[in-house]
Structure formats: C-alpha cells, structure tokens
Design an enzyme around this catalytic site. Structure first.
Site, PDB file in Angstrom:
ATOM      1  N   HIS A 133      -7.914  17.845   8.587  1.00  0.00           N
ATOM      2  CA  HIS A 133      -9.428  17.826   9.503  1.00  0.00           C
ATOM      3  C   HIS A 133      -9.057  16.817  10.314  1.00  0.00           C
ATOM      4  O   HIS A 133      -8.451  15.444  10.094  1.00  0.00           O
ATOM      5  CB  HIS A 133     -10.425  17.307   8.325  1.00  0.00           C
ATOM      6  CG  HIS A 133     -11.821  17.146   8.704  1.00  0.00           C
ATOM      7  ND1 HIS A 133     -12.552  17.961   9.405  1.00  0.00           N
ATOM      8  CD2 HIS A 133     -12.605  16.066   8.502  1.00  0.00           C
ATOM      9  CE1 HIS A 133     -13.278  16.971  10.194  1.00  0.00           C
ATOM     10  NE2 HIS A 133     -14.051  16.345   9.240  1.00  0.00           N
ATOM     11  N   GLN A 188     -20.742  19.661  13.401  1.00  0.00           N
ATOM     12  CA  GLN A 188     -20.341  20.751  13.222  1.00  0.00           C
ATOM     13  C   GLN A 188     -20.924  22.110  13.128  1.00  0.00           C
ATOM     14  O   GLN A 188     -20.234  22.912  13.268  1.00  0.00           O
ATOM     15  CB  GLN A 188     -18.399  20.731  13.524  1.00  0.00           C
ATOM     16  CG  GLN A 188     -18.422  20.389  11.810  1.00  0.00           C
ATOM     17  CD  GLN A 188     -16.584  19.949  11.253  1.00  0.00           C
ATOM     18  OE1 GLN A 188     -16.657  19.178  11.327  1.00  0.00           O
ATOM     19  NE2 GLN A 188     -16.085  21.537  11.622  1.00  0.00           N
ATOM     20  N   ASN A 211     -17.592  11.235  11.262  1.00  0.00           N
ATOM     21  CA  ASN A 211     -17.551  12.321  10.569  1.00  0.00           C
ATOM     22  C   ASN A 211     -17.742  13.709  11.367  1.00  0.00           C
ATOM     23  O   ASN A 211     -18.738  12.460  12.415  1.00  0.00           O
ATOM     24  CB  ASN A 211     -17.071  12.405   9.197  1.00  0.00           C
ATOM     25  CG  ASN A 211     -16.518  13.856   8.761  1.00  0.00           C
ATOM     26  OD1 ASN A 211     -16.229  14.461   9.636  1.00  0.00           O
ATOM     27  ND2 ASN A 211     -16.527  13.680   7.709  1.00  0.00           N
ATOM     28  N   CYS A 213     -13.865  20.921  13.927  1.00  0.00           N
ATOM     29  CA  CYS A 213     -13.273  19.413  13.768  1.00  0.00           C
ATOM     30  C   CYS A 213     -12.573  18.573  14.535  1.00  0.00           C
ATOM     31  O   CYS A 213     -13.403  17.518  14.752  1.00  0.00           O
ATOM     32  CB  CYS A 213     -13.054  18.893  12.901  1.00  0.00           C
ATOM     33  SG  CYS A 213     -11.444  19.157  11.856  1.00  0.00           S
TER      34      CYS A 213
END
Ligand SMILES: *[C@@H]1O[C@H](CO)[C@@H](O)[C@H](O)[C@H]1NC(C)=O
Ligand SMILES: *[C@@H]1O[C@H](CO)[C@@H](O)[C@H](O)[C@H]1NC(C)=O
Ligand SMILES: *[C@@H]1O[C@H](CO)[C@@H](O)[C@H](O)[C@H]1NC(C)=O
Ligand SMILES: *[C@@H]1O[C@H](CO)[C@@H](O)[C@H](O)[C@H]1NC(C)=O
Ligand SMILES: *[C@@H]1O[C@H](CO)[C@@H](O)[C@H](O)[C@H]1NC(C)=O
Ligand SMILES: *[C@@H]1O[C@H](CO)[C@@H](O)[C@H](O)[C@H]1NC(C)=O
Length: 325
Positions: free
Chosen positions: A278, A135, A294, A141
């Site tokens: 997140h 990102q 992630n 996110c």
C-alpha cells in the site's frame, strides 16, 4: 446501560476498540448475542450506507462481518475495531486495496531503529497537506500517494494554494503499462512521479475521479491549470534519513497495510516490516509516532490518518520517494 445508545455511541466514535467486544463477549446467552450482532449489523449498514443485492448475499456478508468481529476481538493493542471494510474478507480486502506493486525483488529493508523521540514535524498543522480523499473500490493508492506528495510540495514551494486538488484519474488512465502501472489494479508511486515529471498533471475538476480504469483522455489531461515537478528522489532505506527528508516536505511511502482495514485509532504496529502492499503519504512525526495520511476517506482511522510506532513500522522507511516542485 441502554443497549441501543451504547451501540450508537460505539459506531459513532473512532474509539470502538474493545468496548464493543466486551458487550458481545460478556453475554453468554446465544440468542442475546445474535440480537447484538443483528443490531450492530443494521447500525453499521446505516452508518456506511451499505446495500446488498438480495437476502442471500446479505446473509453471507453478515457472516463475514461476524468473523471480522471475532478477529478484532483478539486485538490486544486497542487500535482495531469496526470500520467500513467489515463486510469484506481479508482476501477480498487485499485484492481490492493492497495493490501497490514492488518495483523489483531487491527492494531495501531499513533497520528498525527508532528516531529521536522528541522530533516534532507536522505538515498538517502547518496547513501544507490537502484534505483526505477516498480511493473507493479501486486499487489506486499509488496515485493518491503521488498526488498528495505533489500537492504538498507545490504548496510548500508557494506554487499552489492548499485547496489544490490534482487528478488521480489522469494517473489511473494515462500513467499505465509503459510505467509498469495498471490503474485500479495497482501501480507504483515513483512511476507516477516519473509520469508527472514529463507530463503535466491537471486538476480533479478538469479530470474527475471515477474509481475505474478508462482510456486516457488526452484532451482532459491537456487542460489548464496544469502542474509538474522538476525531479523526484528516493530516500535511503533508513528511519533517520526519512526523518531528515520529512523536515523538507511530506514523503510518499510504501507500507504493509494487511491489518489496516480494522484500524480505528491509536499508535499502530501490528504489521510486517519487510513487505509492502500500500502507498500512502508520511506527513509528520509527533509525540513519538509517525503521522500518515491515507486515502480511505475521513471516516477511517483518525479522521483519515493513522499513527505508526516510532521505528520502521510496517516497513515505512523501506522505499520512500519525494517529488521536487
Ligand atoms: C522487523 O520487526 C521484527 C519484529 O518487531 C524485528 O524483530 C526485526 O528486527 C525487524 N526487521 C528488521 C529488518 O529490522
Ligand atoms: C478533491 O477531489 C476529490 C475527488 O473528486 C473530492 O472528493 C475532494 O473533496 C476534493 N478535495 C478538495 C479539497 O476539494
Ligand atoms: C500547461 O499549462 C500552460 C498554461 O499554464 C500551457 O501553456 C501548456 O501548454 C500546458 N501544458 C500541457 C502539456 O498541457
Ligand atoms: C544514502 O546512503 C549512502 C550510502 O549508505 C550515503 O553515501 C548517502 O550519503 C546517503 N544519502 C543521504 C541523503 O543520507
Ligand atoms: C495482523 O494481525 C494479526 C492479529 O493481531 C496478527 O496475528 C498478524 O501477524 C498481523 N499481520 C501482520 C502482517 O503483521
Ligand atoms: C512478513 O513478510 C515476510 C515476507 O513476505 C513473510 O515471510 C513473513 O511471514 C511475514 N511475517 C508476518 C508476521 O506476516
């Protein structure tokens, strides 16, 4: 042992963990310590290709780096070490990366109940998960959590190949205020699903990622190929319900990632189970740990992934959502 080699080896692997701190710690000579810090710093700068405007700002960043070293030195879990975020203070990291919004103030909290430890689900090895993305310095996110979930749902439904790459930038630019989202300043994964349900999403190639807020480009957004979802569902705040949903497909989840900036590998649990900041993608459960994708690139964590302790670790079961392809 050759110090240079040792330092290189430490930076080169994900297993930085405690060894580096033994090196720094075991040295009582102050000058030697400073030398080690300088060496670590220059290797780290090279590894992550970091540049600073002037000597003053670099000097300040070395101090931040050093205090982050002190912080992870206290780690007794063996899951924290040197990462790409080591020149950021905890507040700076939070301001840029921990931007997921709360949908309301009454979000459910799942009980911290471990699921059956023999549960074995891994959508990565099933080849239903796209490659880890990055990102960058943008609090987007929520867009990566959503595209990751939609990409996997489409692949599992046979509607796309594993090489599918959906446009996060379209969500950053177009899924904005009316969805209670603010692009790089934060947003909600479930609101991204609401957008995709009524506005088909195009590919990364058509609408590339820039990691900044832009005006919605309706022409790019209307390019084909485009993809949509028929619906999306919230999973009950329960670890067992989450495990059941995970059997169907990867699930977009929200977590407390306050301490994830220093994660270098292993089973992590140094987090709060009652808050979230997140959004990520739950992709499996294996060997008694959750597996999470992630969006901080492949050099972070375990090739871009983190394993979380069985139970409601980091609040992962509090507000899960998944799209129906
Ligand atoms: C959250 O974690 C703490 C510490 O591990 C635990 O004592 C507590 O029961 C958990 N909260 C909930 C709601 O399960
Ligand atoms: C998807 O797009 C991102 C952003 O442009 C890029 O970094 C990544 O390599 C692409 N992934 C694949 C599998 O093509
Ligand atoms: C989506 O793509 C199809 C062709 O695959 C096209 O007919 C349709 O107009 C596109 N929809 C939008 C909203 O861009
Ligand atoms: C979610 O929880 C509600 C109330 O506790 C229950 O009635 C429902 O069956 C649960 N849904 C799933 C999918 O487990
Ligand atoms: C982050 O890590 C520190 C040090 O291990 C710990 O004291 C703190 O409680 C952690 N934060 C959360 C939110 O769990
Ligand atoms: C967890 O989050 C709650 C709510 O924000 C807060 O009151 C509590 O202090 C946090 N615990 C830790 C260990 O950070």
């Amino acid at each position: 042992m050759n110090k240079q080699l040792l330092l290189l080896a430490l930076l080169g692997t994900a297993l930085i963990g405690s060894t580096v701190f033994l090196l720094v710690k075991s040295n009582n000579n102050v000058q030697e310590n400073e030398e080690n810090l300088a060496q670590l710093w220059s290797l780290w700068k090279k590894t992550y290709n970091k540049k600073y405007a002037d000597p003053d700002s670099e000097h300040y960043r070395i101090q931040v780096f050093s205090s982050n070293l002190d912080f992870v030195k206290q780690d007794t879990t063996g899951t924290m070490g040197i990462t790409q975020f080591f020149d950021l203070t905890r507040d700076e990291f939070a301001a840029t990366y921990l931007t997921e919004r709360l949908t309301d103030n009454n979000e459910p909290i799942a009980e911290d109940i471990p699921i059956d430890s023999s549960t074995n689900i891994n959508w990565v090895t099933e080849e239903k998960v796209t490659d880890v993305k990055n990102q960058g310095s943008c609090g987007s996110c929520w867009t990566f959590s959503a595209t990751g979930a939609v990409e996997s749902a489409l692949i599992i439904a046979g509607k796309a190949e594993r090489s599918i790459n959906l446009s996060e930038q379209q969500l950053v630019d177009c899924c904005t205020a009316e969805y209670d989202n603010a692009g790089c300043n934060g947003g909600n994964k479930d609101q991204a699903f609401r957008y995709i349900e009524s506005n088909p999403i195009t590919t990364e190639a058509n609408y590339p990622y820039k990691a900044v807020n832009q005006k919605c480009n309706t022409q790019k957004a209307a390019l084909t190929p485009n993809y949509t979802i028929s619906n999306y569902k919230q999973v009950n705040a329960s670890t067992n319900d989450l495990a059941e949903a995970l059997k169907i497909q990867p699930i977009a989840i929200s977590v407390d990632a306050s301490n994830w900036s220093f994660y270098t590998g292993g089973i992590f649990s140094n987090c709060n189970n009652t808050t979230h900041n997140h959004a990520v993608l739950l992709v499996g459960f294996q060997n008694d740990a959750w597996i999470v994708k992630n969006s901080w690139g492949t050099t972070w964590g375990e090739n871009g992934y983190i394993r979380l302790k069985n139970g409601n670790t980091c609040g992962l079961a509090n507000v899960p959502y998944y799209p129906i392809a």
